[in-house]
Write a protein that holds these residues in place. Structure first.
Motif, PDB file in Angstrom:
ATOM      1  N   ALA A  52       0.818  -1.217   0.000  1.00 28.04           N
ATOM      2  CA  ALA A  52       0.000   0.000   0.000  1.00 28.04           C
ATOM      3  C   ALA A  52       0.850   1.265   0.000  1.00 28.04           C
ATOM      4  CB  ALA A  52      -0.931  -0.010   1.207  1.00 28.04           C
ATOM      5  N   SER A  53       2.082   1.164   0.502  1.00 29.71           N
ATOM      6  CA  SER A  53       2.970   2.326   0.574  1.00 29.71           C
ATOM      7  C   SER A  53       3.615   2.667  -0.770  1.00 29.71           C
ATOM      8  CB  SER A  53       4.065   2.073   1.618  1.00 29.71           C
ATOM      9  OG  SER A  53       4.803   0.902   1.290  1.00 29.71           O
ATOM     10  N   GLU A  54       3.538   1.759  -1.744  1.00 29.19           N
ATOM     11  CA  GLU A  54       4.160   1.997  -3.049  1.00 29.19           C
ATOM     12  C   GLU A  54       3.279   2.899  -3.914  1.00 29.19           C
ATOM     13  OE1 GLU A  54       5.792  -1.488  -5.051  1.00 29.19           O
ATOM     14  OE2 GLU A  54       5.480  -2.617  -3.205  1.00 29.19           O
ATOM     15  N   SER A  55       3.912   3.708  -4.729  1.00 27.15           N
ATOM     16  CA  SER A  55       3.162   4.619  -5.601  1.00 27.15           C
ATOM     17  C   SER A  55       2.279   3.862  -6.577  1.00 27.15           C
ATOM     18  CB  SER A  55       4.132   5.536  -6.360  1.00 27.15           C
ATOM     19  OG  SER A  55       5.045   4.769  -7.147  1.00 27.15           O
ATOM     20  N   SER A  56       2.729   2.695  -7.029  1.00 31.03           N
ATOM     21  CA  SER A  56       1.952   1.927  -8.006  1.00 31.03           C
ATOM     22  C   SER A  56       0.725   1.257  -7.404  1.00 31.03           C
ATOM     23  CB  SER A  56       2.834   0.874  -8.676  1.00 31.03           C
ATOM     24  OG  SER A  56       3.404   0.003  -7.723  1.00 31.03           O
ATOM     25  N   SER A  57       0.568   1.329  -6.082  1.00 30.49           N
ATOM     26  CA  SER A  57      -0.567   0.672  -5.428  1.00 30.49           C
ATOM     27  C   SER A  57      -1.906   1.294  -5.812  1.00 30.49           C
ATOM     28  CB  SER A  57      -0.409   0.730  -3.905  1.00 30.49           C
ATOM     29  OG  SER A  57      -0.508   2.063  -3.426  1.00 30.49           O
ATOM     30  N   ASN A 152      -7.079   9.760  -3.441  1.00 29.62           N
ATOM     31  CA  ASN A 152      -5.689   9.317  -3.503  1.00 29.62           C
ATOM     32  C   ASN A 152      -5.424   8.364  -4.664  1.00 29.62           C
ATOM     33  OD1 ASN A 152      -7.224   7.297  -2.283  1.00 29.62           O
ATOM     34  ND2 ASN A 152      -5.563   6.610  -0.959  1.00 29.62           N
ATOM     35  N   TYR A 153      -6.445   8.067  -5.460  1.00 28.23           N
ATOM     36  CA  TYR A 153      -6.270   7.278  -6.683  1.00 28.23           C
ATOM     37  C   TYR A 153      -6.204   8.222  -7.874  1.00 28.23           C
ATOM     38  CZ  TYR A 153      -6.735   2.539  -4.885  1.00 28.23           C
ATOM     39  OH  TYR A 153      -6.501   1.341  -4.262  1.00 28.23           O
ATOM     40  N   PRO A 154      -5.064   8.262  -8.569  1.00 27.11           N
ATOM     41  CA  PRO A 154      -4.935   9.186  -9.695  1.00 27.11           C
ATOM     42  C   PRO A 154      -5.637   8.675 -10.947  1.00 27.11           C
ATOM     43  CG  PRO A 154      -2.949   7.881  -9.511  1.00 27.11           C
ATOM     44  CD  PRO A 154      -3.813   7.504  -8.325  1.00 27.11           C
ATOM     45  N   VAL A 155      -6.118   9.599 -11.754  1.00 26.17           N
ATOM     46  CA  VAL A 155      -6.615   9.246 -13.089  1.00 26.17           C
ATOM     47  C   VAL A 155      -5.398   8.986 -13.965  1.00 26.17           C
ATOM     48  CG1 VAL A 155      -7.816  10.101 -15.133  1.00 26.17           C
ATOM     49  CG2 VAL A 155      -8.734  10.563 -12.846  1.00 26.17           C
ATOM     50  N   MET A 156      -5.335   7.810 -14.557  1.00 27.16           N
ATOM     51  CA  MET A 156      -4.158   7.442 -15.330  1.00 27.16           C
ATOM     52  C   MET A 156      -4.276   7.943 -16.766  1.00 27.16           C
ATOM     53  SD  MET A 156      -2.566   6.089 -12.900  1.00 27.16           S
ATOM     54  CE  MET A 156      -1.081   5.661 -13.821  1.00 27.16           C
ATOM     55  N   PRO A 157      -3.248   8.632 -17.262  1.00 30.94           N
ATOM     56  CA  PRO A 157      -3.287   9.139 -18.637  1.00 30.94           C
ATOM     57  C   PRO A 157      -3.210   8.012 -19.656  1.00 30.94           C
ATOM     58  CG  PRO A 157      -1.131   9.524 -17.656  1.00 30.94           C
ATOM     59  CD  PRO A 157      -2.006   8.999 -16.555  1.00 30.94           C
ATOM     60  N   LEU A 158      -3.794   8.255 -20.828  1.00 32.33           N
ATOM     61  CA  LEU A 158      -3.789   7.264 -21.909  1.00 32.33           C
ATOM     62  C   LEU A 158      -2.640   7.558 -22.869  1.00 32.33           C
ATOM     63  CD1 LEU A 158      -7.631   7.159 -22.700  1.00 32.33           C
ATOM     64  CD2 LEU A 158      -6.337   5.827 -21.016  1.00 32.33           C
ATOM     65  N   TYR A 159      -1.919   6.535 -23.238  1.00 36.35           N
ATOM     66  CA  TYR A 159      -0.820   6.714 -24.180  1.00 36.35           C
ATOM     67  C   TYR A 159      -1.376   7.073 -25.552  1.00 36.35           C
ATOM     68  CZ  TYR A 159       3.361   5.745 -26.935  1.00 36.35           C
ATOM     69  OH  TYR A 159       4.426   5.851 -27.786  1.00 36.35           O
ATOM     70  N   ASN A 160      -0.720   8.035 -26.217  1.00 39.03           N
ATOM     71  CA  ASN A 160      -1.234   8.514 -27.504  1.00 39.03           C
ATOM     72  C   ASN A 160      -0.665   7.778 -28.712  1.00 39.03           C
ATOM     73  OD1 ASN A 160       1.379   9.536 -27.748  1.00 39.03           O
ATOM     74  ND2 ASN A 160       0.786  11.655 -27.343  1.00 39.03           N
ATOM     75  N   GLY A 161       0.280   6.877 -28.474  1.00 41.57           N
ATOM     76  CA  GLY A 161       0.842   6.107 -29.571  1.00 41.57           C
ATOM     77  C   GLY A 161       1.920   6.837 -30.357  1.00 41.57           C
ATOM     78  N   GLN A 231       6.348   9.288 -16.336  1.00 44.24           N
ATOM     79  CA  GLN A 231       4.998   9.028 -15.846  1.00 44.24           C
ATOM     80  C   GLN A 231       4.415   7.814 -16.562  1.00 44.24           C
ATOM     81  OE1 GLN A 231       2.113  12.128 -16.609  1.00 44.24           O
ATOM     82  NE2 GLN A 231       0.773  11.438 -14.959  1.00 44.24           N
ATOM     83  N   LEU A 232       3.662   6.995 -15.831  1.00 39.12           N
ATOM     84  CA  LEU A 232       3.035   5.831 -16.440  1.00 39.12           C
ATOM     85  C   LEU A 232       1.843   6.252 -17.283  1.00 39.12           C
ATOM     86  CD1 LEU A 232       3.027   3.236 -13.502  1.00 39.12           C
ATOM     87  CD2 LEU A 232       4.697   3.509 -15.333  1.00 39.12           C
ATOM     88  N   HIS A 233       1.803   5.767 -18.528  1.00 38.93           N
ATOM     89  CA  HIS A 233       0.686   6.008 -19.434  1.00 38.93           C
ATOM     90  C   HIS A 233       0.084   4.657 -19.827  1.00 38.93           C
ATOM     91  CE1 HIS A 233       1.332  10.372 -20.923  1.00 38.93           C
ATOM     92  NE2 HIS A 233       1.928  10.209 -19.751  1.00 38.93           N
ATOM     93  N   LEU A 234      -1.237   4.571 -19.785  1.00 35.69           N
ATOM     94  CA  LEU A 234      -1.908   3.315 -20.107  1.00 35.69           C
ATOM     95  C   LEU A 234      -1.822   3.036 -21.606  1.00 35.69           C
ATOM     96  CD1 LEU A 234      -3.661   0.974 -19.003  1.00 35.69           C
ATOM     97  CD2 LEU A 234      -5.662   2.341 -19.623  1.00 35.69           C
ATOM     98  N   ALA A 235      -1.129   1.957 -21.966  1.00 39.88           N
ATOM     99  CA  ALA A 235      -0.934   1.608 -23.373  1.00 39.88           C
ATOM    100  C   ALA A 235      -1.704   0.364 -23.773  1.00 39.88           C
ATOM    101  CB  ALA A 235       0.544   1.413 -23.674  1.00 39.88           C
ATOM    102  N   GLY A 236      -2.050  -0.485 -22.800  1.00 41.87           N
ATOM    103  CA  GLY A 236      -2.744  -1.721 -23.118  1.00 41.87           C
ATOM    104  C   GLY A 236      -3.683  -2.150 -22.011  1.00 41.87           C
ATOM    105  N   VAL A 237      -4.709  -2.927 -22.392  1.00 38.31           N
ATOM    106  CA  VAL A 237      -5.646  -3.522 -21.443  1.00 38.31           C
ATOM    107  C   VAL A 237      -5.612  -5.030 -21.676  1.00 38.31           C
ATOM    108  CG1 VAL A 237      -8.062  -3.718 -20.749  1.00 38.31           C
ATOM    109  CG2 VAL A 237      -7.107  -1.479 -21.335  1.00 38.31           C
TER     110      VAL A 237
END
Length: 274
Positions: A52-57, A152-161, A231-237
């Motif tokens: 829970a202490s990690e940023s990726s949590s 405390n949950y960020p909106v994750m940006p979408l990768y633009n390709g 910064q992490l960008h969502l590239a795949g589901v």
């Protein structure tokens, strides 16, 4: 390699997950309701448990729902608006009683409670080209939440390709199992892969998992993140896994929906929910 059903592989029966680590019967465990007893778990097919202490949590969420037969199921998702989560279409197609869980550890010892640490989904939008009998194609869906996600949950940006990646590090997150025949789901885990291990195939990203590192049962709908300017960008589901047989179904390869290819549809749905 033989392709194995996405729904039977990456979606996971919640009842089975709840039974793990407990000597009592399934019904009794479920009747306790909102948490599961803790057990030693080790990592998302070669990865590690996210604390829970990690940023990726806060970069993935757990989705619970009932399928068409009333069986409790789990998937993984990503927050892409204050009130919207993206996941796989097969995690939404016949889903009812959908809840999005904002917690990394759903054990009783972590003080997790489903009623207070989850939000119900009120609407869903499945990609119009999705067909449940065709695995690994247009496998995307969006859930609208009854309330905004925790702050405390960020909106994750979408990768633009288009934007150049900062490095070759690719992060996968999910609440699924740590192996093809295991039942140790319900903990958020992550694994890091090299970008060069992915191949773009039309609307999809394919990943070689012969090194026994990647996604498995319960990770369906979870994120594939590229590093863009730190910064992490969502590239795949995540959608499907491949294996030679049921005992190695998560050790061949996996496929995810490439987000930039679906951006116009995603944007239209989010706009309609504002």
């Amino acid at each position: 390699m033989n392709k194995i059903s996405a729904f039977s592989i990456l979606s996971m029966t919640l009842a089975a997950a709840l039974v793990v680590g407990c000597a009592r019967g399934e019904q009794e465990v479920l009747s306790q309701g909102n948490c599961i007893p803790r057990k030693n778990f080790h990592g998302i097919v070669g990865g590690s448990t996210v604390r829970a202490s990690e940023s990726s949590s806060k970069n993935a969420v757990l989705i619970t729902y009932d399928d068409s037969q009333g069986k409790p199921m789990i998937c993984t998702g990503t927050l892409i608006a204050r009130n919207a989560v993206i996941t796989a279409a097969h995690c939404a197609y016949d889903a009812t009683n959908v809840r999005v869980v904002f917690h990394t550890d759903v054990t009783c010892e972590s003080d997790f409670n489903l009623d207070t640490q989850s939000i119900r989904a009120t609407h869903k939008n499945i990609n119009p080209s999705y067909r449940p009998n065709i695995k690994g194609a247009y496998d995307l869906a969006l859930y609208k939440l009854a309330a905004n996600a925790p702050s405390n949950y960020p909106v994750m940006p979408l990768y633009n390709g288009i934007t150049k990646l900062s490095n070759y590090k690719v992060t996968l997150l999910g609440y699924g199992t740590t192996g093809s025949t295991k039942r140790d789901s319900m903990f958020l885990r992550k694994v890091t892969k090299n970008y060069k291990m992915f191949k773009r195939d039309g609307l999809n990203l394919s990943l070689d998992q012969s090194d026994k590192q990647g996604i498995c049962v319960g990770d369906s709908g979870g994120p594939v993140y590229f590093d863009v300017e730190g910064q992490l960008h969502l590239a795949g589901v995540n959608s499907v896994v491949y294996g030679k047989n049921e005992n190695s179904r998560c050790e061949g390869g996996s496929m995810s929906m490439y987000v930039p290819s679906y951006r116009s549809w995603i944007d239209r749905v989010l706009l309609s929910w504002k």
